[in-house]
Design a protein around this motif. Structure first.
Motif, PDB file in Angstrom:
ATOM      1  N   THR A 189      -4.163  10.037 -58.367  1.00 49.62           N
ATOM      2  CA  THR A 189      -4.074  10.709 -57.230  1.00 49.62           C
ATOM      3  C   THR A 189      -5.425   9.665 -56.533  1.00 49.62           C
ATOM      4  OG1 THR A 189      -2.794  12.594 -57.978  1.00 49.62           O
ATOM      5  CG2 THR A 189      -3.503  12.069 -55.622  1.00 49.62           C
ATOM      6  N   ASN A 190      -6.240   9.952 -57.271  1.00 50.78           N
ATOM      7  CA  ASN A 190      -7.830   9.627 -56.357  1.00 50.78           C
ATOM      8  C   ASN A 190      -8.127   8.137 -56.753  1.00 50.78           C
ATOM      9  OD1 ASN A 190     -10.379   9.851 -55.889  1.00 50.78           O
ATOM     10  ND2 ASN A 190     -11.524  10.593 -57.259  1.00 50.78           N
ATOM     11  N   PRO A 207      -1.798  15.251 -58.578  1.00 49.05           N
ATOM     12  CA  PRO A 207      -0.241  15.168 -58.498  1.00 49.05           C
ATOM     13  C   PRO A 207       0.661  15.755 -57.779  1.00 49.05           C
ATOM     14  CG  PRO A 207      -0.599  15.264 -60.743  1.00 49.05           C
ATOM     15  CD  PRO A 207      -2.264  15.660 -59.472  1.00 49.05           C
ATOM     16  N   LEU A 249     -12.318  14.080 -64.779  1.00 50.79           N
ATOM     17  CA  LEU A 249     -10.343  13.088 -65.628  1.00 50.79           C
ATOM     18  C   LEU A 249      -9.980  12.132 -64.411  1.00 50.79           C
ATOM     19  CD1 LEU A 249      -8.205  14.348 -66.990  1.00 50.79           C
ATOM     20  CD2 LEU A 249      -6.791  14.576 -65.533  1.00 50.79           C
ATOM     21  N   PRO A 250     -10.220  10.524 -65.085  1.00 49.52           N
ATOM     22  CA  PRO A 250      -9.887   9.739 -64.060  1.00 49.52           C
ATOM     23  C   PRO A 250      -8.355  10.396 -63.305  1.00 49.52           C
ATOM     24  CG  PRO A 250     -10.385   8.598 -66.295  1.00 49.52           C
ATOM     25  CD  PRO A 250     -10.473  10.849 -66.788  1.00 49.52           C
ATOM     26  N   SER A 251      -8.364  10.765 -62.518  1.00 51.20           N
ATOM     27  CA  SER A 251      -7.530  10.955 -61.740  1.00 51.20           C
ATOM     28  C   SER A 251      -6.666   9.599 -61.041  1.00 51.20           C
ATOM     29  CB  SER A 251      -7.738  11.894 -60.546  1.00 51.20           C
ATOM     30  OG  SER A 251      -6.911  11.575 -59.432  1.00 51.20           O
ATOM     31  N   GLU A 291     -15.953  17.737 -61.125  1.00 54.69           N
ATOM     32  CA  GLU A 291     -14.459  18.295 -59.614  1.00 54.69           C
ATOM     33  C   GLU A 291     -14.343  19.373 -59.351  1.00 54.69           C
ATOM     34  OE1 GLU A 291     -11.451  16.804 -62.591  1.00 54.69           O
ATOM     35  OE2 GLU A 291     -12.368  16.894 -64.173  1.00 54.69           O
ATOM     36  N   PHE A 292     -12.797  19.766 -59.589  1.00 48.85           N
ATOM     37  CA  PHE A 292     -12.034  21.521 -59.824  1.00 48.85           C
ATOM     38  C   PHE A 292     -11.675  21.609 -60.901  1.00 48.85           C
ATOM     39  CE2 PHE A 292     -12.219  19.898 -55.021  1.00 48.85           C
ATOM     40  CZ  PHE A 292     -12.994  20.715 -54.217  1.00 48.85           C
ATOM     41  N   GLY A 293     -11.011  22.397 -61.233  1.00 49.85           N
ATOM     42  CA  GLY A 293     -10.363  23.393 -62.270  1.00 49.85           C
ATOM     43  C   GLY A 293      -8.977  22.170 -62.562  1.00 49.85           C
ATOM     44  N   LYS A 344      -7.486  13.931 -71.600  1.00 52.61           N
ATOM     45  CA  LYS A 344      -6.081  14.475 -70.670  1.00 52.61           C
ATOM     46  C   LYS A 344      -5.781  16.027 -71.816  1.00 52.61           C
ATOM     47  CE  LYS A 344      -3.189  15.900 -66.587  1.00 52.61           C
ATOM     48  NZ  LYS A 344      -3.728  17.106 -66.319  1.00 52.61           N
ATOM     49  N   ARG A 352     -17.186  23.282 -66.929  1.00 53.05           N
ATOM     50  CA  ARG A 352     -16.589  23.413 -67.145  1.00 53.05           C
ATOM     51  C   ARG A 352     -16.156  21.992 -68.583  1.00 53.05           C
ATOM     52  NH1 ARG A 352     -13.301  18.446 -66.895  1.00 53.05           N
ATOM     53  NH2 ARG A 352     -10.903  18.148 -67.354  1.00 53.05           N
ATOM     54  N   ASN A 405      -9.500  16.344 -58.956  1.00 51.41           N
ATOM     55  CA  ASN A 405     -10.281  15.847 -58.854  1.00 51.41           C
ATOM     56  C   ASN A 405     -11.262  16.207 -57.360  1.00 51.41           C
ATOM     57  OD1 ASN A 405     -10.904  12.588 -60.142  1.00 51.41           O
ATOM     58  ND2 ASN A 405     -10.812  14.493 -60.624  1.00 51.41           N
TER      59      ASN A 405
HETATM   60  C1  LIG Z   1      -8.549  18.364 -64.020  1.00 49.99           C
HETATM   61  C2  LIG Z   1      -8.237  17.588 -63.597  1.00 49.99           C
HETATM   62  N1  LIG Z   1      -9.133  16.599 -62.214  1.00 49.99           N
HETATM   63  C3  LIG Z   1      -7.730  16.163 -62.047  1.00 49.99           C
HETATM   64  C4  LIG Z   1      -6.700  15.711 -62.237  1.00 49.99           C
HETATM   65  C5  LIG Z   1      -5.478  15.347 -61.250  1.00 49.99           C
HETATM   66  O1  LIG Z   1      -5.138  13.817 -61.747  1.00 49.99           O
HETATM   67  P1  LIG Z   1      -4.638  12.854 -61.748  1.00 49.99           P
HETATM   68  O2  LIG Z   1      -4.317  13.075 -60.197  1.00 49.99           O
HETATM   69  O3  LIG Z   1      -4.235  11.606 -62.521  1.00 49.99           O
HETATM   70  O4  LIG Z   1      -3.193  13.712 -62.297  1.00 49.99           O
HETATM   71  C6  LIG Z   1      -6.011  16.603 -62.755  1.00 49.99           C
HETATM   72  C7  LIG Z   1      -4.791  16.718 -63.377  1.00 49.99           C
HETATM   73  O5  LIG Z   1      -3.841  17.035 -62.277  1.00 49.99           O
HETATM   74  C8  LIG Z   1      -6.210  17.985 -63.075  1.00 49.99           C
HETATM   75  O6  LIG Z   1      -6.266  18.868 -64.469  1.00 49.99           O
END
Ligand SMILES: Cc1ncc(COP(=O)(O)O)c(C=O)c1O
Length: 344
Positions: free
Chosen positions: A246-247, A282, A242-244, A219-221, A183, A173, A224
């Motif tokens: 939601t996480n 999200p 990505l600093p999520s 992380e997933f595509g 992002k 990724r 997180n």
């Molecule tokens: C690659 C990636 N990781 C994590 C997330 C989750 O981030 P968040 O919870 O801030 O939206 C996203 C967004 O949806 C994402 O595209």
């Protein structure tokens, strides 16, 4: 009132009533405008089109039980957009302007905000794009900021379901010290084909490893990763994730439940030690994972290893508890003790 079947909404681009816009030029933001025209016009040489000088955010608005309308943690999205914009060398809206434009987008599109009781919400998509025509690889301080929205379902209705994930041996990724923690629109381009292949094979998610050594979980595509081990909530510490938001929220909720939160590198081997794993973002808050297959070649038939957590569709107790707490706060059914809901 829009004729929408609130219970069968997915997560799709949607033509609502208005888009909210602002343009930064000559060192200042112009006035905030709204448009009902769902098309933008750019110079064919726009940097955003050729060099992917473009980034975005994603957050949600909810109709709560008592009739209030809220956005969930928009301040965190504003801060993350500023960080991503700085990486691209672009100006970004202030937190105040970001929140004002998101609020305006919700207010102008109220008939598309799912009523309480359907487990659905409104997804807001703020986009920062460089419209300036330029061939050279230098940032140009002109940007176009738009906030659009779409009604979005929960995927699950009232009940969570687990899904399968795959670790692709032939795709990465994000490069170390690269763009993975921002992002950027460009980060998603490389996931389209592997997602297509994974979906054809019945996997809902792609789980990426760190590209430098492929020894750790990244992380997933589009979300997180987290795993549950004993009473711990474990999530990868990595420069290319990505600093999520939601996480971040799940970590705080896990701590509220008395769980230990461990943010640290997660070795691939540790996937066999978790009782539950999930993706968080999200769109769905949590995607519980039933099992993870490792495939040396994503499009091939060989599965070199499987990490099994649950029968497909079933969900474990930790994911259920975390999911219910967060969605309960979002829909105003549980007290918002952290002050995450911004009333509109
Ligand atoms: C690659 C990636 N990781 C994590 C997330 C989750 O981030 P968040 O919870 O801030 O939206 C996203 C967004 O949806 C994402 O595209």
């Amino acid at each position: 009132m829009a004729q929408i079947d609130w219970d069968s909404l997915g997560f799709d681009a949607y033509r609502t009533r208005t888009v909210v816009l602002a343009h930064y030029k000559d060192g200042a933001w112009g006035k905030i405008e709204t448009t009902e025209t769902f098309s933008f016009t750019f110079d064919p040489f726009a940097q955003g089109l050729h060099y992917a000088i473009s980034c975005f955010e994603g957050l949600k608005a909810f109709h709560q039980k008592n009739g209030d309308i809220i956005m969930f943690r928009p301040d965190r999205n504003a801060a993350r957009l500023q960080r991503t914009a700085a990486f691209l060398g672009l100006p970004a809206p202030s937190e105040e302007m970001f929140i004002e434009m998101c609020k305006l987008c919700v207010k102008n599109n109220l008939e598309f905000l799912p009523p309480y009781g359907h487990q659905a919400s409104m997804y807001l998509r703020p986009l920062l794009f460089a419209p300036h025509p330029q061939m050279q690889l230098v940032p140009y301080p002109e940007v176009f900021f738009a906030v659009m929205c779409a009604p979005a379902g929960s995927y699950y209705g009232a009940h969570l379901r687990s899904a399968a994930a795959v670790i692709p041996g032939d795709y990465d990724r994000a490069a170390p010290k690269g763009t993975g923690s921002y992002k950027l629109s460009a980060n998603y381009a490389g996931t389209f084909v592997p997602y297509q292949i994974a979906h054809q094979q019945g996997y809902a998610e792609l789980l990426y490893l760190n590209s430098a050594t492929r020894e750790f979980v990244d992380e997933f595509g589009s979300s997180n990763f987290f795993g549950i081990k004993g009473n711990s909530y474990v999530t990868p510490l990595s420069d290319s994730v990505l600093p999520s938001i939601t996480n971040m929220t799940l970590q705080e909720v896990a701590a509220d439940f008395g769980m230990k939160v461990e943010k640290r590198p997660v070795p691939l081997e540790e996937l066999s030690e978790f009782s539950e794993t999930g993706g968080c973002g999200p769109a769905v808050v949590i995607t519980p994972i039933s099992h993870i297959d490792m495939k040396p070649v994503l499009s091939g038939n060989e599965v070199s290893r499987t990490f099994r957590y649950l029968p497909d569709g079933e969900v474990g107790p930790a994911c259920t508890k975390l999911y219910k707490r967060i969605t309960g706060i979002q829909f105003g059914e549980l007290e918002d003790t952290h002050g995450w809901c911004y009333k509109i």
